[in-house]
Enzyme design. Structure first.
Site, PDB file in Angstrom:
ATOM      1  N   VAL A  71      -8.019   0.034   9.694  1.00 29.90           N
ATOM      2  CA  VAL A  71      -8.407   0.633  11.011  1.00 29.90           C
ATOM      3  C   VAL A  71     -10.001   0.858  11.183  1.00 29.90           C
ATOM      4  O   VAL A  71     -10.328   0.820  12.238  1.00 29.90           O
ATOM      5  CB  VAL A  71      -7.816   2.246  11.241  1.00 29.90           C
ATOM      6  CG1 VAL A  71      -8.165   3.135  10.141  1.00 29.90           C
ATOM      7  CG2 VAL A  71      -7.987   2.452  12.476  1.00 29.90           C
ATOM      8  N   GLY A  72     -10.628   0.530   9.822  1.00 30.51           N
ATOM      9  CA  GLY A  72     -11.853   0.285   9.823  1.00 30.51           C
ATOM     10  C   GLY A  72     -12.557  -0.654   8.970  1.00 30.51           C
ATOM     11  O   GLY A  72     -13.759  -0.858   8.972  1.00 30.51           O
ATOM     12  N   GLY A  73     -11.414  -1.289   8.244  1.00 34.06           N
ATOM     13  CA  GLY A  73     -12.140  -2.346   7.380  1.00 34.06           C
ATOM     14  C   GLY A  73     -10.992  -2.178   5.770  1.00 34.06           C
ATOM     15  O   GLY A  73     -11.521  -2.601   5.164  1.00 34.06           O
ATOM     16  N   SER A  74     -10.038  -1.298   6.037  1.00 39.14           N
ATOM     17  CA  SER A  74      -9.245  -0.979   4.963  1.00 39.14           C
ATOM     18  C   SER A  74      -8.466  -2.030   4.275  1.00 39.14           C
ATOM     19  O   SER A  74      -8.092  -2.043   3.109  1.00 39.14           O
ATOM     20  CB  SER A  74      -8.254   0.058   5.323  1.00 39.14           C
ATOM     21  OG  SER A  74      -8.985   1.333   5.513  1.00 39.14           O
ATOM     22  N   SER A  95      -9.511   1.428   2.189  1.00 41.71           N
ATOM     23  CA  SER A  95      -8.392   2.306   1.842  1.00 41.71           C
ATOM     24  C   SER A  95      -7.631   1.464   1.134  1.00 41.71           C
ATOM     25  O   SER A  95      -6.707   2.202   0.226  1.00 41.71           O
ATOM     26  CB  SER A  95      -7.987   3.217   2.845  1.00 41.71           C
ATOM     27  OG  SER A  95      -7.265   2.430   4.118  1.00 41.71           O
ATOM     28  N   LYS A 127       0.785  -1.369   0.059  1.00 45.99           N
ATOM     29  CA  LYS A 127       0.088  -0.058   0.064  1.00 45.99           C
ATOM     30  C   LYS A 127       0.926   1.332  -0.034  1.00 45.99           C
ATOM     31  O   LYS A 127       1.946   1.192   0.414  1.00 45.99           O
ATOM     32  CB  LYS A 127      -0.882   0.068   1.230  1.00 45.99           C
ATOM     33  CG  LYS A 127      -1.905   0.991   1.240  1.00 45.99           C
ATOM     34  CD  LYS A 127      -2.837   0.637   2.573  1.00 45.99           C
ATOM     35  CE  LYS A 127      -3.994   1.654   2.655  1.00 45.99           C
ATOM     36  NZ  LYS A 127      -4.917   1.526   3.997  1.00 45.99           N
ATOM     37  N   MET A 162      -7.322   8.515   3.485  1.00 45.09           N
ATOM     38  CA  MET A 162      -7.221   7.313   3.942  1.00 45.09           C
ATOM     39  C   MET A 162      -8.356   6.683   4.919  1.00 45.09           C
ATOM     40  O   MET A 162      -8.414   5.802   5.448  1.00 45.09           O
ATOM     41  CB  MET A 162      -5.966   6.968   4.733  1.00 45.09           C
ATOM     42  CG  MET A 162      -5.196   5.605   4.766  1.00 45.09           C
ATOM     43  SD  MET A 162      -4.741   5.413   3.052  1.00 45.09           S
ATOM     44  CE  MET A 162      -3.000   5.762   3.403  1.00 45.09           C
TER      45      MET A 162
END
Length: 546
Positions: A240-243, A219, A144, A193
């Protein structure tokens, strides 16, 4: 601040930088690897992957090397036994990545020339010693955008951070290289992001190669896209939330979000304030072509004892050993919002298959995912996105539509007292999840990866099915399972919304639009039981995708 005045071309300052970065990308792709006008599929083509075979750029042997006959694990074994050289494998994947990028715009920093030189050095060692450099010897990897590679930008999609090459490699990149991996490129991300999309003013918007009119997610969307195009043997994203999990699900590949403290993040190119801890820590993890690829990467990294250079890493927790078992499986059918018909079907079919294979399967009801999401969206915006706003202001670049649409941009700054109260709410939800998990007596949980499959770009605005596990700090793995089918998945004419958000999410469902979209499952284990979850995922994957 970058001047906004247009030049003789009519481009403003930030647009000139965008044009310069795109020209730099173009120059890093060899001419003989560039698609001719007749190679591009007609407008409206859904699946972009067949172009790699029809364009003639890869030989039959290179198509074999990069095709679905191999995952990273078996490809590494083939290289180690001398069936392929590192140079031919890396060259084949660079070619395929170049084609995938021309069709999907999924790469950022292209490193093909350096990668082939690295592969030559690996081959020299192999010829002289007869042994591979390490368990990743010759494997082409992508990372990434938010990781440092010496000599290349780490802009994270901010105009203000372009043309400022990194002076060092992130330690994780040093680690995989020391084990024989070859980094061939970095991959696209969203502006800020914090969005389940991959669109920024530096590199533009990334496409999903499987269903090109739908989102690639974010992201780590560029990573998901290039993996689906098989332009990389193994990738690394952050979550951090589903990235990691949203792009893995949207593009139909495997992805793993570890517990915090398992894999090293130290020295990465952050997209926000360094040192900011919202109470939901970011982690990094692999995307791959099989469940065992996820375990391979994790094992290699943990064997290098990363706690010796990253103080956030917990030693020994992954080295306790695992059981060969049929885990007791809890099934989450919905929480917070009602999943679309293809997702509901996938969960039911998976539960039925596992039950038929002798697994004990029971329904599991977690704390309401909408409640968890309401806490995390406030935690993510404690500072009202002051870093992100500052970076955009430096270059006077506009906010892209998907960043506006997700709603974070308008959330106000919190006081210290408000932040403490939010973290207290998160802790109470963690306690509730732990109590429910123990009372249910489940080993792992099978859950939706999201309320829907890939949707139109910018429409994946609800991360509650993934961010719940970040807030709980439970490890989670994405396994592709089936595809949306208009015949099997008609609209639910009896749907009654639980609330306004539920109605909004369900209104996105269009059986024809989403036909062929990958439908994934999310496997979740208890906090820090990552090693067992990685083993269980292989066991379950063998049943579900036999």
């Amino acid at each position: 601040m970058i001047a906004k005045e247009p030049d003789s071309t009519g481009l403003e300052g930030w647009q000139k930088i965008h044009a310069a970065k795109k020209a730099e990308q173009e120059a890093r792709i060899p001419q003989q690897w560039k698609l001719k006008p007749e190679d591009f599929p007609p407008t409206g083509t859904v699946d972009l992957r067949p172009v790699v075979a029809s364009c003639g750029i890869l030989s039959d042997r290179e198509l074999l090397i990069t095709g679905d006959q191999y995952d990273a694990t078996s490809l590494a074994a083939a290289i180690a036994e001398g069936k392929y050289t590192a140079v031919e494998v890396v060259t084949a994947f660079c070619k395929r990545a170049a084609i995938g990028h021309q069709l999907c715009n999924n790469l950022t920093e292209i490193m093909f020339k350096d990668a082939i030189e690295d592969a030559k050095r690996l081959d020299k060692v192999f010829r002289e010693t007869g042994t591979p450099v390490g368990p990743l010897h010759g494997l082409p990897m992508t990372f990434k955008e938010c990781f440092h590679v010496k000599g290349y930008d780490a802009s994270n999609g901010y105009i203000s951070r372009t043309f400022d090459p990194s002076t060092r490699d992130t330690p994780l990149i040093e680690l995989v290289k020391s084990n024989g991996a070859v980094v061939i490129a970095k991959t696209n991300t969203p502006q800020t992001m914090l969005v389940a999309e991959s669109h920024n003013n530096v590199f533009g918007q990334t496409k999903n190669p499987v269903v090109s009119h739908l989102t690639c997610g974010g992201s780590s969307g560029g990573e998901g896209s290039i993996m689906a195009y098989r332009g990389s043997a193994l990738g690394i994203g952050t979550d951090v939330g589903g990235s990691i999990r949203i792009p893995a699900a949207a593009n139909g590949v495997y992805g793993y979000k570890p517990s915090f403290g398992i894999l090293p993040m130290i020295g990465y190119a952050a997209s926000g304030w360094m040192g900011a801890n919202t109470g939901v820590p970011a982690v990094c993890g692999p995307l791959g072509h099989s469940a065992r690829d996820l375990a391979l990467l994790t094992r290699v990294v943990r064997n290098a004892q990363p706690w010796k250079f990253d103080p956030a890493i917990i030693p020994k927790v992954m080295e306790a050993g695992t059981q060969s078992r049929k885990p007791v499986v809890g099934v989450i059918r919905q929480s917070g919002t009602t999943p679309h018909p293809p997702v509901r079907r996938a969960i039911k079919e998976a539960a039925d298959k596992l039950s038929a294979a002798g697994f004990q399967v029971k329904d599991f009801v977690p704390p309401d995912f909408n409640d968890i999401r309401n806490v995390t969206r406030e935690l993510f915006t404690l500072d009202a996105l002051s870093y992100q706003r500052g970076q955009l202001e430096k270059a006077e670049e506009p906010v892209v539509p998907s960043v506006e649409k997700i709603g974070f941009w308008a959330i106000p700054r919190k006081t210290h007292e408000e932040a403490w109260a939010l973290n207290a709410k998160k802790l109470a939800l963690q306690k509730e999840m732990l109590d429910r998990w123990q009372k249910a007596g489940v080993d792992i949980v099978v859950a939706p990866a999201g309320p829907h499959t890939a949707v139109l770009p910018g429409d994946w605005t609800t991360d509650m099915y993934t961010v719940a596990w970040n807030a709980m700090d439970y490890p989670a793995i994405i396994i592709p399972f089936t595809k949306a089918d208009p015949v099997l998945d008609p609209k639910d004419t009896e749907f009654v919304p639980m609330h306004e958000l539920d109605e909004q999410i369900q209104s996105l469902y269009d059986p024809q639009l989403m036909a062929g979209a990958p439908v994934a499952l999310q496997l979740v284990g208890p906090r820090l039981e990552d090693e067992q979850l990685l083993k269980d995922a292989q066991t379950i994957d063998a049943v579900l995708n036999a």
